[in-house]
Write an enzyme that holds these catalytic residues in place. Sequence first.
Site, PDB file in Angstrom:
ATOM      1  N   ASP A  47     -14.215 -11.105  -4.468  1.00  0.00           N
ATOM      2  CA  ASP A  47     -13.511 -12.299  -4.002  1.00  0.00           C
ATOM      3  C   ASP A  47     -14.310 -12.892  -2.837  1.00  0.00           C
ATOM      4  O   ASP A  47     -15.430 -12.448  -2.557  1.00  0.00           O
ATOM      5  CB  ASP A  47     -12.061 -11.960  -3.602  1.00  0.00           C
TER       6      ASP A  47
ATOM      7  N   TYR B 124     -10.989 -11.069 -11.249  1.00  0.00           N
ATOM      8  CA  TYR B 124     -10.524 -10.512  -9.981  1.00  0.00           C
ATOM      9  C   TYR B 124      -9.222  -9.710 -10.162  1.00  0.00           C
ATOM     10  O   TYR B 124      -9.139  -8.539  -9.771  1.00  0.00           O
ATOM     11  CB  TYR B 124     -10.301 -11.620  -8.927  1.00  0.00           C
TER      12      TYR B 124
ATOM     13  N   GLU C 189      -1.169  -8.638  -5.549  1.00  0.00           N
ATOM     14  CA  GLU C 189      -2.517  -9.163  -5.765  1.00  0.00           C
ATOM     15  C   GLU C 189      -2.498 -10.642  -6.139  1.00  0.00           C
ATOM     16  O   GLU C 189      -3.363 -11.409  -5.742  1.00  0.00           O
ATOM     17  CB  GLU C 189      -3.242  -8.352  -6.851  1.00  0.00           C
TER      18      GLU C 189
ATOM     19  N   ARG D 165       0.834  -1.209   0.000  1.00  0.00           N
ATOM     20  CA  ARG D 165       0.000   0.000   0.000  1.00  0.00           C
ATOM     21  C   ARG D 165       0.863   1.252   0.000  1.00  0.00           C
ATOM     22  O   ARG D 165       0.342   2.365  -0.065  1.00  0.00           O
ATOM     23  CB  ARG D 165      -0.928  -0.003   1.220  1.00  0.00           C
TER      24      ARG D 165
END
Length: 368
Positions: free
Chosen positions: A143, A125, A42, A30
């Site tokens: 998800d 996703y 991810e 982040r």
Amino acid sequence: MTALSSALVARLRRNLLRHYDRHQRDLPWRRTSDPYAIWVSEVMLQQTRVETVRERWTQFLERFPDLAVLARAREQSVLKAWEGLGYYRRARSLHKAAKVVLAEHGGRLPDEVDALRALPGFGDYTAAAVGSIAFGRRAAVVDGNVIRVLTRLLDDDGDVTRAATKRRIQAAADRLLAPRRPGDWNQALMELGATVCTPRSPSCLLCPLQRDCAGRAAGRAEELPVKPARGPTPHHDIAAGLVWRGDRLLIARRPADGLLGGLWEFPGGKRRDGESLAEACVREVREETGLEVTSPEPFLSLDHAYTHFRITLHLFHCVSEHGTPRPLGCEAPRFVSVDELDRYPFPRANRRALDALQTAGAGGHPRA
Ligand code: SF4
């Protein structure tokens, strides 16, 4: 199921984003805006716990600091860096996609969701997650965490494996997405599912959405989402050989297109009905490599769980006096020294056996 009025949507967005701004976890990915680094996070986060990813993401980026380095690496190096994370198809797809991006997009990840979705390993996703977090695209992720939060929030008791329920959940996720902060919104919703709206005993009193949560109001949040009952998990006994020739051990690579494809292992396979484990070991080594082995001696049995089945891996020390191993049911079989084994990526169950072998000392060879 609750209808999403404009007023409700606005309140939900406001409450969740405010909560996220105050309480979001401090996660290393982040703190970067590098799309490549976000993409790696991810991919790793699918199926792997955040605490594990925290450490492994940093190590992976040290080894492959940018997309071009990853694209030019050998697949075996990528699998080695992924060792222990499981679901190795993710690593192979990451590697393949990096090559495509280098060849077709000048080494920069495309910033449109449709173009991302066209890359190897990018399903809905990953395309939505990378598109929204790295590029600010308005794409809602769905998800397991999002499904749990939304079915509870909206009190949707449809079977979540059915297409109609999936469409409803996706429509709700699309409707709720905060248009000015899509990446934060997606992360906030997933994080709420991971930390507050947990599968068992959700912490509704701490939840920023509690006032509007229909599942909680109906007193059945914990019963949602609805999934069909699973049958018992199948179990297989696997017999494998630690096949010695002098002080070298036989290993082979698994076929690229199957489970754990591209990883190395000790040759072996499922025991058949009526067969002893030692007989299964001898037969499997023969079928996979053409080698005849003698005097199998039990070394270790260990249990391991995959997503849809469990195994007990039974390893036998055995000896092969002569003959060249052939790739009959495996790839590139070879004898290597115990020290060399660390260069090869192994699935977790084999790695645990290797650790036991190295701990046993003297190479673990019963006759050494
Ligand atoms: Fe989940 Fe409870 Fe929040 Fe509803 S109130 S979203 S059930 S944690």
